[in-house]
Design an enzyme around this catalytic site. Structure first.
Site, PDB file in Angstrom:
ATOM      1  N   PRO A 122       0.895  -1.295   0.012  1.00 55.18           N
ATOM      2  CA  PRO A 122       0.046   0.209   0.058  1.00 55.18           C
ATOM      3  C   PRO A 122       0.915   1.225  -0.060  1.00 55.18           C
ATOM      4  O   PRO A 122       2.037   1.391   0.178  1.00 55.18           O
ATOM      5  CB  PRO A 122      -0.772  -0.008   1.308  1.00 55.18           C
ATOM      6  CG  PRO A 122       0.409  -0.622   2.151  1.00 55.18           C
ATOM      7  CD  PRO A 122       1.000  -1.706   1.519  1.00 55.18           C
ATOM      8  N   ASN A 125       1.852   2.364   4.153  1.00 52.76           N
ATOM      9  CA  ASN A 125       3.081   1.803   4.612  1.00 52.76           C
ATOM     10  C   ASN A 125       4.086   1.395   3.490  1.00 52.76           C
ATOM     11  O   ASN A 125       4.354   0.267   3.470  1.00 52.76           O
ATOM     12  CB  ASN A 125       2.865   0.742   5.704  1.00 52.76           C
ATOM     13  CG  ASN A 125       1.755   0.917   6.573  1.00 52.76           C
ATOM     14  OD1 ASN A 125       1.420   2.016   7.085  1.00 52.76           O
ATOM     15  ND2 ASN A 125       0.714   0.047   6.723  1.00 52.76           N
ATOM     16  N   CYS A 256      -3.799   1.625   8.965  1.00 49.67           N
ATOM     17  CA  CYS A 256      -5.223   1.238   8.946  1.00 49.67           C
ATOM     18  C   CYS A 256      -5.977   0.771  10.043  1.00 49.67           C
ATOM     19  O   CYS A 256      -6.992   0.945  10.538  1.00 49.67           O
ATOM     20  CB  CYS A 256      -5.618   0.007   7.847  1.00 49.67           C
ATOM     21  SG  CYS A 256      -4.247  -1.193   7.947  1.00 49.67           S
ATOM     22  N   LEU A 429      -2.905  -7.314   8.301  1.00 51.32           N
ATOM     23  CA  LEU A 429      -3.873  -7.446   9.534  1.00 51.32           C
ATOM     24  C   LEU A 429      -5.217  -8.089   8.890  1.00 51.32           C
ATOM     25  O   LEU A 429      -5.852  -7.475   8.217  1.00 51.32           O
ATOM     26  CB  LEU A 429      -4.159  -6.274  10.156  1.00 51.32           C
ATOM     27  CG  LEU A 429      -3.065  -5.430  10.665  1.00 51.32           C
ATOM     28  CD1 LEU A 429      -2.913  -4.032  10.331  1.00 51.32           C
ATOM     29  CD2 LEU A 429      -2.997  -5.519  12.345  1.00 51.32           C
ATOM     30  N   ASP A 554     -30.321 -58.286  32.938  1.00 50.07           N
ATOM     31  CA  ASP A 554     -30.166 -57.250  32.107  1.00 50.07           C
ATOM     32  C   ASP A 554     -31.107 -55.956  32.585  1.00 50.07           C
ATOM     33  O   ASP A 554     -30.765 -54.838  32.781  1.00 50.07           O
ATOM     34  CB  ASP A 554     -30.667 -57.255  30.607  1.00 50.07           C
ATOM     35  CG  ASP A 554     -29.339 -58.173  29.828  1.00 50.07           C
ATOM     36  OD1 ASP A 554     -28.334 -58.314  30.567  1.00 50.07           O
ATOM     37  OD2 ASP A 554     -29.544 -58.406  28.759  1.00 50.07           O
ATOM     38  N   HIS A 738     -33.167 -65.769  22.078  1.00 49.04           N
ATOM     39  CA  HIS A 738     -32.074 -65.075  21.581  1.00 49.04           C
ATOM     40  C   HIS A 738     -31.043 -66.356  20.881  1.00 49.04           C
ATOM     41  O   HIS A 738     -30.408 -66.150  19.888  1.00 49.04           O
ATOM     42  CB  HIS A 738     -31.388 -64.454  22.470  1.00 49.04           C
ATOM     43  CG  HIS A 738     -30.177 -63.984  22.382  1.00 49.04           C
ATOM     44  ND1 HIS A 738     -29.982 -62.924  21.435  1.00 49.04           N
ATOM     45  CD2 HIS A 738     -28.874 -64.121  22.761  1.00 49.04           C
ATOM     46  CE1 HIS A 738     -28.526 -62.501  21.326  1.00 49.04           C
ATOM     47  NE2 HIS A 738     -28.195 -63.348  22.198  1.00 49.04           N
TER      48      HIS A 738
END
Ligand SMILES: NC(=O)c1ccc[n+]([C@@H]2O[C@H](COP(=O)([O-])OP(=O)(O)OC[C@H]3O[C@@H](n4cnc5c(N)ncnc54)[C@H](O)[C@@H]3O)[C@@H](O)[C@H]2O)c1
Ligand SMILES: [Fe+2]
Length: 863
Positions: A122, A125, A256, A429, A554, A738
């Site tokens: 920029p 800077n 900025c 940033l 159970d 079962h």
């Protein structure tokens, strides 16, 4: 190699060729850079830092000369931050090869450069940003091509020259740093889309950020800010005032993150404004504010170049009001009303020493105003709050959407990091998605690396957990005598009570009040559990003694669980999971207030030692599994099984056999569980037919009771597999016991798991598909003979089939009374239920739904 995407701005062929030249030289440099090690890189960085430091003053002068604004002394400071502070941060950082590791998790992070970085810098800077980006690029072994702001190209070029010269001597690859000064937008566009450019790193205004982002290349673009500052009444006003003056005058506020609008609590307004004036700020009159507003922005709303970075004195003479060379900052009182404020031109970013002031009646209003300011071009960038009241700081931090929130510190100098705080030093940033950036970081070397995660294979440690006490063999019931309790609740079924079980327990529990809950039938559901919990809640016994088959045990496990943790629901606890160790369902981690003693009256389920409880919920079998369900004590008294009729003996015995054969090939099988599996199979094969034929044979009963518990210990740690998933599905659908449901599928599942899987189960501990070998091993160890592995396995399978016939198990669903029509109409639903059953998670191969349907078909027809 002038390769650009179609429909993008095309530059003249000669220019294109020249630009391609820059990029291809950068690519060559990048290749050379990639060969350098950490030490070589750090030497180069050191040389560049030193040269940058030495050139700091010259570069500041040049920047002043070329851009015509800012403060020379501050530009020098910025150049120092971009070199000295940056070096301090980078010096011990690794940026080559392994840069980080986490041995515990078996992970290494290996850094690689990106390649060619196109950097926009920029006007505000101009040299510090070049120093910063060039040094960061060198640290990360990237070649960098600069596109400086057109009105700061010469000073940028000089910065590069200085760095290049120092770098050359230290081994920086040739052309690793270049500047392309052509000012036209077409050149930037051409480069944005250039195939040879790997990454765009933009610092600039909103247009530059948008253009860079639109190129569709990986990029970090950071744009403008509009920092609000809130001074709460709890703030240290004198500190805040000096901070703001330091920061707002820093390089004439062209940076900025600089303060733009300061919101001051009503209660401290006068005090703060007076202090500002005392320290050298000038409060403008209403008319002067109007004049300044007219000067500061061009008609299109952009910053007026004549005003950019000018001193107060110059701004006064340009706008037509009085100001002196001593004035540090011009204060413009702005409306407190949010709507009026939003419409005011000076609410925007003022890249000059002009600070807006807003008077605020409340914290809520102040936060609203700060939010509003960020929404005028400052979202994602920077903000600050001055307060000693932590609650205010917290509210500010939660509400304001900026990447940096500085607490009791100036924004301009503070946001660059390293001076007022420990943030990473940067001139880039990140503004987050709000500002068109991929990050809110203070961008630094990490953002310029491709970090590779090298992750080593890790198999989590296994376990072998058993209940603390297991008593077995005839007479085991005597072990009840050691239990001390005032109240015990015996959980059982009506038949057991009829057989005098309650009296026997009572006889072994001297001095304990024994109450009986005998409502548990086979395959218990929610209703009976709820009734049981109510009884436990009311009686508050210290001891639960479950005497019965798997159903009773159970049920007792579930009763204890819901008594101790009434907030739990079956719905949540039976949530599906992929890996039990990561599952979402939350079982409580509590010390039990009620001890649970399990005494099986069948020889099969292993529930007396297992962490599972199978319940019938909404017509389906749901399994609760957690080690908190394991009974504290198992009393395996074979005499209790003498009363079993042959069918029950067979059903429960086959269940035990299935547990052993499934745990043996499970993905969680271990040498520990293998030992138990083999012993269980070895006991069951001869003893189950004996117990079946001679119910009174106590020796056979004892072997079966022990084998069932031993198999239970194996599957408590290795778990079961697809056989159980299928048995649960058909058991619930057709009301088949079962054990027999297991028997119907067992021969088919053995062959299924012994075959080459269409889909392997991902499991780090299962390093090869060993299921077929495991079956062969069992056959061989228990002495079934066979010369080859295949023979050994076949003999085991044949022996299992013979056993099923010996105990007259139905060998198909059809034989178990299921009609073809019934079966066919429920097939899809059965396959689906089996697929959703948690048991398949530990099967060695992943059963596809169509394979489950195939197994169900085989189960229907039988041999
Ligand atoms: N929790 C686990 O780890 C686990 C493991 C496998 C199976 N299960 C579950 O256990 C249940 C099956 O248990 P089960 O096979 O022990 O049968 P069960 O408990 O369902 O009992 C079946 C019938 O046998 C009767 N009975 C039990 N013992 C008797 C005896 N000694 N003499 C005469 N009659 C007796 C019962 O009164 C009942 O009517 C199923 O719900 C199954 O899903 C649980
Ligand atoms: Fe079972």
């Amino acid at each position: 190699m002038s390769v650009i995407a179609a429909a993008e701005p095309v530059v003249q062929p000669a220019l294109a060729e020249r630009l391609d030249g820059y990029v291809s030289r950068a690519q060559t440099a990048a290749r050379a850079f990639r060969e350098l090690g950490q030490e070589a890189v750090d030497r180069i960085v050191w040389a560049m830092v030193v040269a940058g430091l030495r050139g700091a003053v010259e570069l500041a002068e040049l920047a002043m000369e070329e851009t015509g604004f800012g403060v020379f002394e501050d530009k020098v400071v910025k150049n120092y931050i971009a070199t000295e502070f940056l070096y301090d941060y980078l010096k011990d950082k690794r940026s080559v090869g392994v840069i980080d590791e986490d041995p515990e998790r078996g992970i290494e992070y290996v850094a690689e450069p990106i390649g060619v970085v196109l950097a926009l810098t920029p006007i505000t800077n101009p040299t510090s940003t070049v120093l910063f980006k060039a040094i960061v690029a060198a640290k990360t072994r990237n070649a960098i091509v600069f596109r400086p702001s057109a009105r700061a190209a010469r000073c940028a070029q000089r910065a590069v020259e200085i760095l290049q010269k120092a770098g050359d001597e230290a081994g920086l690859p040739r052309d690793a740093l270049q500047v392309i000064p052509d000012p036209t937008l077409d050149v930037s566009q051409y480069l944005f889309h250039h195939r040879g450019v790997d990454f765009i790193w933009t610092t600039g205004g909103p247009k530059a950020v948008a253009a860079a982002n639109e190129a569709g290349k990986p990029c970090v673009s950071v744009g403008p800010g509009n920092a609000p500052v809130y001074i709460h009444r709890s703030a240290d006003v004198r500190m805040a005032v000096v901070d703001m003056l330091i920061s707002k005058t820093f390089d004439s506020s062209v940076i900025c993150p600089a303060e733009q609008t300061c919101v001051i609590d009503d209660a401290i307004w006068d005090e703060t404004v007076e202090e500002l004036e005392r320290m050298g700020a000038r409060l403008l009159s209403g008319d002067d504010v109007e004049r300044l507003a007219e000067l500061a922005f061009a008609p299109d709303g952009s910053v007026e170049m004549r005003a950019l970075g000018q001193s107060c004195l110059n701004l006064g003479s340009l706008a037509g009001f009085e100001a002196t060379a001593d004035d540090k900052v011009l204060l413009a009182a702005l409306p407190s009303d949010p709507a009026e404020l939003a419409a005011h031109p000076l609410v925007r970013e003022k890249l000059m020493p002009v600070l807006g002031l807003v008077r605020s009646p409340s914290v809520e209003h102040a936060l609203e105003v700060c939010e509003l300011v960020t929404e005028q071009g400052g979202l994602g960038h920077t903000s600050a709050v001055y307060a000693t009241d932590d609650d205010v700081v917290r509210r500010f931090a939660e509400r304001i959407r900026t990447g940096r929130i500085l607490v009791n510190a100036p924004t301009a100098v503070g946001a660059l990091g390293g001076v007022y705080n420990s943030m990473t030093p940067t001139f880039s940033l990140g503004c987050g998605t709000w500002g068109g950036s991929v990050t809110t970081d203070n961008v630094n070397y990490r953002n310029l690396l491709n970090v590779k995660t090298v992750s080593r294979r890790q198999a989590p440690a296994q376990w072998f957990r058993v209940p603390s006490n297991t008593y077995f063999n005839p007479g085991a019931i005597d072990s009840l005598r050691q239990l001390k309790a005032a109240q015990a609740l015996l959980v059982t079924d009506p038949q057991a009570e009829g057989r005098g079980v309650a009296d026997e327990v009572r006889a072994h529990l001297d001095g304990t009040g024994v109450h009986v809950f005998s409502e548990v039938g086979p395959e218990p559901g929610e209703a009976v559990i709820r009734r049981g919990v109510k009884v436990v809640d009311e009686l508050r016994p210290e001891l639960l003694i479950a005497v019965g088959g798997g159903s009773v045990i159970d049920a007792a496990k579930a009763m204890r669980l819901f008594h101790e943790s009434p907030e739990l629901s079956l719905d949540e606890l039976t949530l599906p999971f992929l890996d039990a160790r990561k599952r979402v369902a939350n079982y409580p981690e509590i010390e039990h207030s009620v001890r649970l003693v399990a005494m099986p009256t069948t020889a099969g389920t292993g529930s007396e030692v297992s962490p599972a409880a199978v319940l019938t919920v909404g017509g389906r079998k749901a399994t609760l599994v957690d080690y908190s369900l394991v009974p504290d004590m198992a009393v395996v008294e074979p005499r209790l099984t003498l009363s079993m009729p042959p069918t029950l003996t067979a059903d429960s015995g086959v269940d035990a056999l299935t547990h052993a054969l499934e745990a043996a090939v499970s993905i969680f099988a271990s040498p520990y569980t293998d030992a138990f599996c083999v012993q269980a199979v070895y006991q069951i094969l001869p003893n189950l037919p004996r117990a079946f034929e001679h119910p009174d044979d106590l020796e056979a009963r004892t072997a079966m009771s022990n084998a069932a518990t031993i198999a239970g210990l194996a599957f408590s740690n290795a778990f079961v597999g697809v056989n159980h998933a299928l048995a649960h599905a058909v058991g619930a659908r057709f009301g088949i016991a079962h054990g027999r449901a297991n028997a119907i599928f067992l021969p088919h599942v053995l062959r299924y798991n012994a075959a080459l899987p269409s889909k392997f189960m991902p499991a780090p501990g299962y390093t090869a598909y060993v299921a077929p070998e495991k079956y062969a091993q069992i056959g061989w160890i228990i002495g079934l003979g066979g010369r080859t592995e295949a023979e050994q396995r076949e003999r085991l399978f044949a022996r299992v089939e013979q056993l099923l016939d010996d105990v007259r198990m139905p060998r198909s669903l059809e034989a178990a009374g299921v009609s073809r029509a019934e079966f066919e109409s429920s097939l899809p639903e059965l396959a689906r239920a089996a697929f959703e059953d948690a048991s398949i998670r530990t099967n060695p191969r992943i059963p596809l739904v169509r394979e489950l349907a195939q197994l169900l078909e085989e189960g229907f027809h039988g041999r």
